[in-house]
Design a protein around this motif. Structure first.
Motif, PDB file in Angstrom:
ATOM      1  N   GLU A 197       1.263  -1.338  -0.409  1.00 35.14           N
ATOM      2  CA  GLU A 197       0.030  -0.104   0.253  1.00 35.14           C
ATOM      3  C   GLU A 197       0.901   1.459  -0.367  1.00 35.14           C
ATOM      4  O   GLU A 197       0.505   2.252   0.430  1.00 35.14           O
ATOM      5  CB  GLU A 197      -1.004  -0.117   1.135  1.00 35.14           C
ATOM      6  CG  GLU A 197      -1.753  -1.672   0.537  1.00 35.14           C
ATOM      7  CD  GLU A 197      -2.852  -1.469   2.552  1.00 35.14           C
ATOM      8  OE1 GLU A 197      -2.586  -0.241   2.591  1.00 35.14           O
ATOM      9  OE2 GLU A 197      -3.896  -2.098   2.192  1.00 35.14           O
ATOM     10  N   ILE A 198       2.369   1.438  -0.883  1.00 32.83           N
ATOM     11  CA  ILE A 198       2.848   2.355  -0.654  1.00 32.83           C
ATOM     12  C   ILE A 198       2.206   2.886  -1.793  1.00 32.83           C
ATOM     13  O   ILE A 198       2.723   3.996  -2.154  1.00 32.83           O
ATOM     14  CB  ILE A 198       4.280   1.992  -0.538  1.00 32.83           C
ATOM     15  CG1 ILE A 198       4.844   1.495   0.196  1.00 32.83           C
ATOM     16  CG2 ILE A 198       4.725   3.650  -1.286  1.00 32.83           C
ATOM     17  CD1 ILE A 198       4.372   2.190   1.765  1.00 32.83           C
ATOM     18  N   ILE A 199       1.762   2.646  -3.034  1.00 29.34           N
ATOM     19  CA  ILE A 199       1.432   3.258  -3.675  1.00 29.34           C
ATOM     20  C   ILE A 199       0.313   2.820  -4.815  1.00 29.34           C
ATOM     21  O   ILE A 199       0.093   1.319  -4.245  1.00 29.34           O
ATOM     22  CB  ILE A 199       2.782   2.460  -5.336  1.00 29.34           C
ATOM     23  CG1 ILE A 199       2.581   1.138  -5.711  1.00 29.34           C
ATOM     24  CG2 ILE A 199       4.204   2.987  -5.206  1.00 29.34           C
ATOM     25  CD1 ILE A 199       3.393   1.212  -6.871  1.00 29.34           C
TER      26      ILE A 199
ATOM     27  N   LEU B  57       2.328   7.271  -6.199  1.00 27.88           N
ATOM     28  CA  LEU B  57       2.503   7.028  -4.135  1.00 27.88           C
ATOM     29  C   LEU B  57       0.377   7.181  -4.104  1.00 27.88           C
ATOM     30  O   LEU B  57      -0.070   8.160  -3.936  1.00 27.88           O
ATOM     31  CB  LEU B  57       3.558   8.141  -3.418  1.00 27.88           C
ATOM     32  CG  LEU B  57       4.487   8.396  -3.936  1.00 27.88           C
ATOM     33  CD1 LEU B  57       5.785  10.040  -3.479  1.00 27.88           C
ATOM     34  CD2 LEU B  57       5.097   7.205  -4.565  1.00 27.88           C
ATOM     35  N   SER B  58       0.782   6.531  -2.725  1.00 23.19           N
ATOM     36  CA  SER B  58      -0.797   6.517  -2.296  1.00 23.19           C
ATOM     37  C   SER B  58      -0.574   7.193  -0.830  1.00 23.19           C
ATOM     38  O   SER B  58      -0.002   8.360  -0.414  1.00 23.19           O
ATOM     39  CB  SER B  58      -0.682   4.414  -1.564  1.00 23.19           C
ATOM     40  OG  SER B  58       0.179   5.308  -0.167  1.00 23.19           O
ATOM     41  N   LEU B  59      -1.300   7.574  -0.287  1.00 23.52           N
ATOM     42  CA  LEU B  59      -2.105   8.517   0.725  1.00 23.52           C
ATOM     43  C   LEU B  59      -1.242   7.661   2.148  1.00 23.52           C
ATOM     44  O   LEU B  59      -1.572   8.597   2.784  1.00 23.52           O
ATOM     45  CB  LEU B  59      -2.806   8.761   1.123  1.00 23.52           C
ATOM     46  CG  LEU B  59      -3.837   9.633  -0.213  1.00 23.52           C
ATOM     47  CD1 LEU B  59      -5.108   9.610   0.398  1.00 23.52           C
ATOM     48  CD2 LEU B  59      -3.410  10.951  -0.599  1.00 23.52           C
ATOM     49  N   HIS B  60      -0.597   6.256   2.156  1.00 26.92           N
ATOM     50  CA  HIS B  60       0.100   6.207   3.189  1.00 26.92           C
ATOM     51  C   HIS B  60       1.234   6.471   3.012  1.00 26.92           C
ATOM     52  O   HIS B  60       1.223   6.851   4.695  1.00 26.92           O
ATOM     53  CB  HIS B  60      -0.083   4.621   2.782  1.00 26.92           C
ATOM     54  CG  HIS B  60       0.358   3.762   3.786  1.00 26.92           C
ATOM     55  ND1 HIS B  60       0.286   4.182   5.524  1.00 26.92           N
ATOM     56  CD2 HIS B  60       2.066   3.233   4.140  1.00 26.92           C
ATOM     57  CE1 HIS B  60       0.900   3.248   6.342  1.00 26.92           C
ATOM     58  NE2 HIS B  60       2.259   2.668   5.920  1.00 26.92           N
ATOM     59  N   VAL B  61       2.196   7.092   2.346  1.00 23.79           N
ATOM     60  CA  VAL B  61       2.562   7.970   2.121  1.00 23.79           C
ATOM     61  C   VAL B  61       2.626   9.436   2.775  1.00 23.79           C
ATOM     62  O   VAL B  61       3.932   9.543   3.783  1.00 23.79           O
ATOM     63  CB  VAL B  61       3.745   7.994   0.569  1.00 23.79           C
ATOM     64  CG1 VAL B  61       4.858   8.831   0.835  1.00 23.79           C
ATOM     65  CG2 VAL B  61       4.349   7.097   0.311  1.00 23.79           C
ATOM     66  N   LEU B  62       1.793   9.991   2.769  1.00 23.16           N
ATOM     67  CA  LEU B  62       1.777  10.888   2.853  1.00 23.16           C
ATOM     68  C   LEU B  62       0.951  10.509   5.109  1.00 23.16           C
ATOM     69  O   LEU B  62       1.734  11.535   5.649  1.00 23.16           O
ATOM     70  CB  LEU B  62       0.275  11.496   2.590  1.00 23.16           C
ATOM     71  CG  LEU B  62      -0.200  13.577   3.483  1.00 23.16           C
ATOM     72  CD1 LEU B  62       0.337  13.919   3.394  1.00 23.16           C
ATOM     73  CD2 LEU B  62      -1.717  13.714   3.248  1.00 23.16           C
ATOM     74  N   ASP B  63       1.163  10.110   5.385  1.00 23.75           N
ATOM     75  CA  ASP B  63       0.509   9.464   6.695  1.00 23.75           C
ATOM     76  C   ASP B  63       1.581   8.923   7.687  1.00 23.75           C
ATOM     77  O   ASP B  63       2.295  10.174   8.033  1.00 23.75           O
ATOM     78  CB  ASP B  63      -0.423   7.848   7.067  1.00 23.75           C
ATOM     79  CG  ASP B  63      -0.953   7.640   8.216  1.00 23.75           C
ATOM     80  OD1 ASP B  63      -1.297   8.999   8.726  1.00 23.75           O
ATOM     81  OD2 ASP B  63      -0.644   6.852   8.351  1.00 23.75           O
ATOM     82  N   MET B  64       2.557   8.231   6.742  1.00 27.86           N
ATOM     83  CA  MET B  64       4.396   8.139   7.102  1.00 27.86           C
ATOM     84  C   MET B  64       4.539   9.200   7.453  1.00 27.86           C
ATOM     85  O   MET B  64       5.599  10.255   7.763  1.00 27.86           O
ATOM     86  CB  MET B  64       4.782   7.716   6.420  1.00 27.86           C
ATOM     87  CG  MET B  64       4.413   6.461   6.211  1.00 27.86           C
ATOM     88  SD  MET B  64       5.483   5.176   4.465  1.00 27.86           S
ATOM     89  CE  MET B  64       6.815   4.599   5.169  1.00 27.86           C
ATOM     90  N   ALA B  65       4.999  10.458   6.670  1.00 26.47           N
ATOM     91  CA  ALA B  65       5.304  12.039   6.571  1.00 26.47           C
ATOM     92  C   ALA B  65       4.548  12.981   7.720  1.00 26.47           C
ATOM     93  O   ALA B  65       5.739  13.228   8.462  1.00 26.47           O
ATOM     94  CB  ALA B  65       5.233  12.649   5.022  1.00 26.47           C
ATOM     95  N   ASN B  66       3.804  12.473   7.926  1.00 22.33           N
ATOM     96  CA  ASN B  66       2.878  13.248   9.743  1.00 22.33           C
ATOM     97  C   ASN B  66       3.186  13.150  10.717  1.00 22.33           C
ATOM     98  O   ASN B  66       3.485  13.162  11.582  1.00 22.33           O
ATOM     99  CB  ASN B  66       1.415  13.338   9.459  1.00 22.33           C
ATOM    100  CG  ASN B  66       0.772  14.207   8.311  1.00 22.33           C
ATOM    101  OD1 ASN B  66       1.178  15.209   7.849  1.00 22.33           O
ATOM    102  ND2 ASN B  66      -0.038  13.408   7.836  1.00 22.33           N
ATOM    103  N   ASP B  67       3.873  11.132  10.384  1.00 21.27           N
ATOM    104  CA  ASP B  67       4.035  10.586  11.694  1.00 21.27           C
ATOM    105  C   ASP B  67       6.000  11.130  11.645  1.00 21.27           C
ATOM    106  O   ASP B  67       6.488  11.697  12.829  1.00 21.27           O
ATOM    107  CB  ASP B  67       4.151   9.844  11.713  1.00 21.27           C
ATOM    108  CG  ASP B  67       2.955   8.240  11.709  1.00 21.27           C
ATOM    109  OD1 ASP B  67       2.401   9.842  12.652  1.00 21.27           O
ATOM    110  OD2 ASP B  67       2.207   7.015  11.231  1.00 21.27           O
ATOM    111  N   VAL B  68       6.340  11.919  10.905  1.00 17.62           N
ATOM    112  CA  VAL B  68       8.065  11.999  10.516  1.00 17.62           C
ATOM    113  C   VAL B  68       7.944  13.359  11.640  1.00 17.62           C
ATOM    114  O   VAL B  68       8.467  13.588  12.051  1.00 17.62           O
ATOM    115  CB  VAL B  68       8.630  11.270   9.190  1.00 17.62           C
ATOM    116  CG1 VAL B  68      10.042  13.069   9.108  1.00 17.62           C
ATOM    117  CG2 VAL B  68       8.746  10.473   8.806  1.00 17.62           C
TER     118      VAL B  68
END
Length: 257
Positions: free
Chosen positions: A59-61, A70-81
């Protein structure tokens, strides 16, 4: 161009490199296809397809309109960073206030992999747009943010970054050798702030102050504006005072949070 010695690397896993190269290509291209990826990365379509299938299952792309993005999961990861950075909300408040107070660009950056990475950027009402953005990277030797961080790093970390740096002339004013950079960093350490005098982008001047927690350098905060407005007196006077004051607020919140 001055090239410094390259750092040694350990064992590399090719499949991981391919996967990250794919992600980078997908990030830079809208709705890129398997064939386009294979051509751009010089791998077979079957290799690219296998990696895409794995990345999609994780679920990365996502497949989108005949290609991939890119999937929105990447955005979620960025928010965690972002949330893992100490006192992010205080940093945002101080950067926003600097931009509003000066009318220029205000930014916060931190060191990652020997470069300055932008965490947050705010635009004042007369700011000149630049290509920098949250998550983007720039060389440390040609930016006020990078030099402000470098000047206050432990000497072993500072030396390691400089020795692994390839110096390029981004403008006629760019520092292009380690010795000149060392002299500049000593000056920065003495006065407490760094400047970029059209060294990264012609026509732009910047001033930055480090943000520290004891001996740890958390990052740096800066103001950027056109050379036509940022005179020497303004740069070394009011603006230098402003970034140092903002840095101090972030430091105090870090210390007592």
């Amino acid at each position: 161009m001055t090239k410094s010695p390259k750092k040694r690397t350990g064992r590399r896993i090719q499949s991981v490199e391919i996967a990250f190269n794919i992600l980078d290509a997908v990030r830079k291209n809208d709705q890129i296809t398997v064939t386009e990826l294979a051509d751009e990365l010089s791998h077979s379509k079957s290799t690219i397809h296998s990696h895409l299938q794995t990345l999609e299952e994780q679920e990365i792309i996502v497949r989108y309109d005949g290609g991939y993005r890119l999937s929105l999961h990447v955005l979620d990861m960025a928010n965690d960073v972002r949330d893992q950075v100490a006192n992010y909300d205080v940093i945002v408040d101080e950067v926003d206030e600097l931009a509003a107070e000066t009318g220029e660009i205000a930014q916060f950056g931190l060191e990652e992999h020997g470069k300055v990475s932008y965490l947050y950027k705010a635009m004042g009402n007369q700011a000149v747009e630049t290509a920098s953005r949250a998550g983007g990277k720039q060389p440390m030797y040609s930016t006020s943010l990078g030099k402000a961080i470098l000047a206050f790093l432990p000497s072993d970390r500072r030396d390691a970054i400089v020795s692994d740096t390839t110096f390029e002339s981004k403008t006629p004013k760019t520092i292009t050798n380690p010795n000149s950079l060392d002299e500049e960093l000593d000056t920065i350490a003495e006065r407490g702030y760094a400047i970029d005098d059209e060294e990264n982008i012609e026509g732009l001047r910047c001033v930055a102050a480090p943000v520290r927690n004891g001996k740890t350098v958390l990052g740096a905060i800066s103001i950027t504006g056109p050379a036509s407005r940022i005179t020497d007196d303004y740069l070394h006077g009011e603006l230098a005072d402003s970034v140092q004051r903002a840095a101090n607020v972030i430091e105090l919140n870090t210390k007592f949070s």
